[in-house]
Scaffold this motif. Structure first.
Motif, mmCIF file in Angstrom:
data_model
loop_
_atom_site.group_PDB
_atom_site.id
_atom_site.type_symbol
_atom_site.label_atom_id
_atom_site.label_comp_id
_atom_site.label_asym_id
_atom_site.label_seq_id
_atom_site.Cartn_x
_atom_site.Cartn_y
_atom_site.Cartn_z
ATOM 1 N N LEU A 97 48.150 38.789 34.810
ATOM 2 C CA LEU A 97 48.650 39.583 35.926
ATOM 3 C C LEU A 97 48.618 38.783 37.231
ATOM 4 N N SER A 98 47.589 37.968 37.396
ATOM 5 C CA SER A 98 47.493 37.140 38.605
ATOM 6 C C SER A 98 48.637 36.147 38.671
ATOM 7 N N GLY A 124 48.306 43.657 41.614
ATOM 8 C CA GLY A 124 47.151 43.301 42.441
ATOM 9 C C GLY A 124 46.041 44.332 42.371
ATOM 10 N N GLU A 125 46.424 45.600 42.355
ATOM 11 C CA GLU A 125 45.418 46.659 42.270
ATOM 12 C C GLU A 125 44.663 46.596 40.948
ATOM 13 N N ARG A 126 45.335 46.187 39.876
ATOM 14 C CA ARG A 126 44.674 46.081 38.576
ATOM 15 C C ARG A 126 43.755 44.861 38.512
ATOM 16 N N VAL A 127 44.119 43.790 39.235
ATOM 17 C CA VAL A 127 43.287 42.568 39.232
ATOM 18 C C VAL A 127 42.107 42.727 40.179
ATOM 19 N N ASP A 152 40.438 42.255 44.291
ATOM 20 C CA ASP A 152 40.190 41.095 45.147
ATOM 21 C C ASP A 152 38.984 40.302 44.648
ATOM 22 N N GLY A 153 38.878 39.097 45.151
ATOM 23 C CA GLY A 153 37.736 38.254 44.815
ATOM 24 C C GLY A 153 37.914 37.424 43.570
ATOM 25 N N ARG A 154 39.107 37.440 42.987
ATOM 26 C CA ARG A 154 39.394 36.623 41.807
ATOM 27 C C ARG A 154 40.206 35.398 42.240
ATOM 28 N N ASP A 155 40.235 34.407 41.386
ATOM 29 C CA ASP A 155 41.024 33.212 41.715
ATOM 30 C C ASP A 155 41.580 32.591 40.434
ATOM 31 N N HIS A 156 42.227 33.429 39.614
ATOM 32 C CA HIS A 156 42.807 32.926 38.364
ATOM 33 C C HIS A 156 43.915 31.916 38.674
ATOM 34 N N HIS A 157 43.836 30.773 38.027
ATOM 35 C CA HIS A 157 44.842 29.713 38.187
ATOM 36 C C HIS A 157 44.981 29.260 39.645
ATOM 37 N N ARG A 158 43.933 29.387 40.425
ATOM 38 C CA ARG A 158 43.946 28.961 41.830
ATOM 39 C C ARG A 158 45.006 29.714 42.632
ATOM 40 N N THR A 159 45.154 31.012 42.350
ATOM 41 C CA THR A 159 46.155 31.816 43.046
ATOM 42 C C THR A 159 45.560 32.685 44.148
ATOM 43 N N GLY A 160 44.278 33.062 44.014
ATOM 44 C CA GLY A 160 43.682 33.980 44.978
ATOM 45 C C GLY A 160 44.360 35.340 44.962
ATOM 46 N N PHE A 161 45.022 35.669 43.846
ATOM 47 C CA PHE A 161 45.833 36.879 43.796
ATOM 48 C C PHE A 161 44.988 38.140 43.776
ATOM 49 N N GLY A 162 45.470 39.163 44.494
ATOM 50 C CA GLY A 162 44.825 40.459 44.552
ATOM 51 C C GLY A 162 45.532 41.304 45.594
ATOM 52 N N PRO A 163 45.045 42.508 45.864
ATOM 53 C CA PRO A 163 45.700 43.384 46.847
ATOM 54 C C PRO A 163 45.828 42.749 48.232
ATOM 55 N N THR A 164 44.802 42.020 48.654
ATOM 56 C CA THR A 164 44.867 41.402 49.973
ATOM 57 C C THR A 164 45.935 40.327 50.032
ATOM 58 N N ALA A 165 46.025 39.525 48.986
ATOM 59 C CA ALA A 165 47.044 38.471 48.954
ATOM 60 C C ALA A 165 48.445 39.064 49.045
ATOM 61 N N VAL A 166 48.657 40.223 48.422
ATOM 62 C CA VAL A 166 49.968 40.876 48.495
ATOM 63 C C VAL A 166 50.242 41.337 49.922
ATOM 64 N N ASP A 167 49.235 41.899 50.581
ATOM 65 C CA ASP A 167 49.420 42.328 51.971
ATOM 66 C C ASP A 167 49.734 41.148 52.892
ATOM 67 N N LEU A 168 49.080 40.027 52.657
ATOM 68 C CA LEU A 168 49.376 38.844 53.464
ATOM 69 C C LEU A 168 50.819 38.402 53.237
ATOM 70 N N ALA A 169 51.279 38.504 51.997
ATOM 71 C CA ALA A 169 52.658 38.136 51.688
ATOM 72 C C ALA A 169 53.636 39.072 52.388
#
Length: 397
Positions: free
Chosen positions: A238-239, A272-275, A277-294
């Motif tokens: 998912l990330s 992002g909601e399913r993953v 925050d605070g994860r870093d799979h594949h060096r993506t930093g993906f999560g709800p916050t990353a989506v908001d920044l995007a």
């Protein structure tokens, strides 16, 4: 002179021009007490417009007061580092059967640790250190892959990925494209590695202004890695998929397609909601916050600066904001600075630039894009002197 505080520089040049404090104050339309406090450092010169007026009265360049005589920071090391990377990418010892001067192959587990270390340095925005690491990292990763083709493929792809990510930061999109092209070729046949390498491919294509191609490629990569049922997807999948959707959304925004960008970001937000925050799979930093920044970055791209600022206030209030890597946060703050500039708010643009510099100094020192934003902020007469000093130190403006 370059070691003196600004107030002491004012006093020095006032004395050079043979002006008393009272005469100097009269020409500025200030009180003698104000001049005395400035020169003693009791009162800060916190507006560029004030510095410009002082420089006019003293008949000197404003940059003299803020240290423009200091040599630009980081430029020589940046150029030399990129040249070393170019040389490493230009070597064909392995396919030509000439690895003798390279020494023995490095064990795969050691190579994986070395790549992970380089990624960590990158995420802390230690770009000079990564510049130093990457050329040798590439050589050793190629050698390891030649010796152990199956298990050596992961560190090779990751070495190319980090090389491309760094070169994009440094503004060398052409060389980054070469690195990411090799990453994609090395990853062929492994959908997870292809998806990981495609993240940097999307960044390169957008850097070249090829937004439509970027969106098409990112969507193809995203739906190739997407689980058949999103609810059953594992966080790593998912990330990766969500990150590629973000890249596709940014490409759509760059192409002026606000509606499509919003739809793609909404789709990424569900992942992002399913993953979380605070994860870093594949060096993506993906999560709800990353989506908001995007969402902020996309709003800036389509010219909705006020919308970007609203999303910014929401994104940085999330707990996940402080869990993102320093590089991610500082790069994002550059987008926010652009948003503030677009609404004519130089004060807040300067504030977030200062925060970015404090978070990851090399993000400002080494990135041409950051230096352009800094120069624009520094030219505004309402900008604080701290920004003028930073611009002068870096030789931009």
């Amino acid at each position: 002179m370059e070691l003196l505080p600004v107030g002491r520089r004012v006093a020095y040049w006032r004395a050079r021009r043979k002006l008393s404090q009272q005469v100097f104050a009269d020409r500025l339309g200030k009180s003698k007490s104000w001049v005395d406090k400035v020169e003693r450092g009791v009162r800060a010169l916190d507006r560029l417009s004030t510095l410009q007026e002082i420089a006019r009265v003293l008949r000197i360049d404003t940059a003299v007061l803020v240290g423009r005589d200091v040599a630009p920071v980081g430029s020589a090391g940046r150029v030399e580092g990129v040249d070393r990377i170019r040389a490493a990418l230009s070597r064909y010892d392995i396919p030509l059967g000439k690895p003798a001067d390279c020494g023995l192959a490095v064990p795969v587990d050691r190579m994986l640790r070395d790549v992970a270390y380089a990624w960590t340095a990158f995420q802390y925005a230690r770009y000079p250190q990564v510049l130093d690491l990457v050329p040798d990292l590439l050589t050793r990763a190629q050698r390891t892959h030649a010796d152990t083709p199956v298990s050596g493929r992961v560190p090779l792809v990751e070495a190319y990925r980090i090389t491309a990510a760094l070169l994009i930061k440094l503004g060398d999109a052409e060389l980054a494209w070469l690195a990411v092209d090799r990453a994609m070729l090395a990853a062929t046949g492994d959908r997870e590695l292809v998806a990981a390498a495609a993240v940097q491919l999307g960044q390169v294509l957008r850097a070249f202004g090829r937004a439509r191609e970027a969106k098409s490629v990112m969507l193809a990569a995203a739906y190739r890695i997407a689980p058949p049922v999103i609810e059953h997807g594992v966080p790593a999948e998912l990330s990766m998929c969500g990150t590629l959707l973000i890249q596709a959304a940014l490409a759509a925004a760059q192409d002026g397609n606000e509606a499509t960008a919003g739809e793609l970001l909404d789709e990424a937000a569900g992942m992002g909601e399913r993953v979380g925050d605070g994860r870093d799979h594949h060096r993506t930093g993906f999560g709800p916050t990353a989506v908001d920044l995007a969402r902020v970055a996309a709003a800036v791209e389509v010219g909705d600066a006020r919308g970007a600022i609203v999303w910014h206030e929401k994104a940085t209030s999330r707990a996940g904001w402080r869990w993102l890597p320093a590089e991610h946060r500082a790069a994002y703050l550059l987008d926010v600075a652009r948003a503030y500039l677009n609404v004519g708010d130089a004060g807040n643009a300067a504030r977030v630039l200062t925060e970015a510099e404090r978070t990851a100094p090399a993000e400002i020192t080494y990135r041409p894009v950051a230096r352009d934003v800094l120069a624009e902020v520094a030219r505004d007469p309402r900008a604080p002197t701290t920004i003028a000093q930073l611009a002068a130190t870096l030789g931009v403006g």
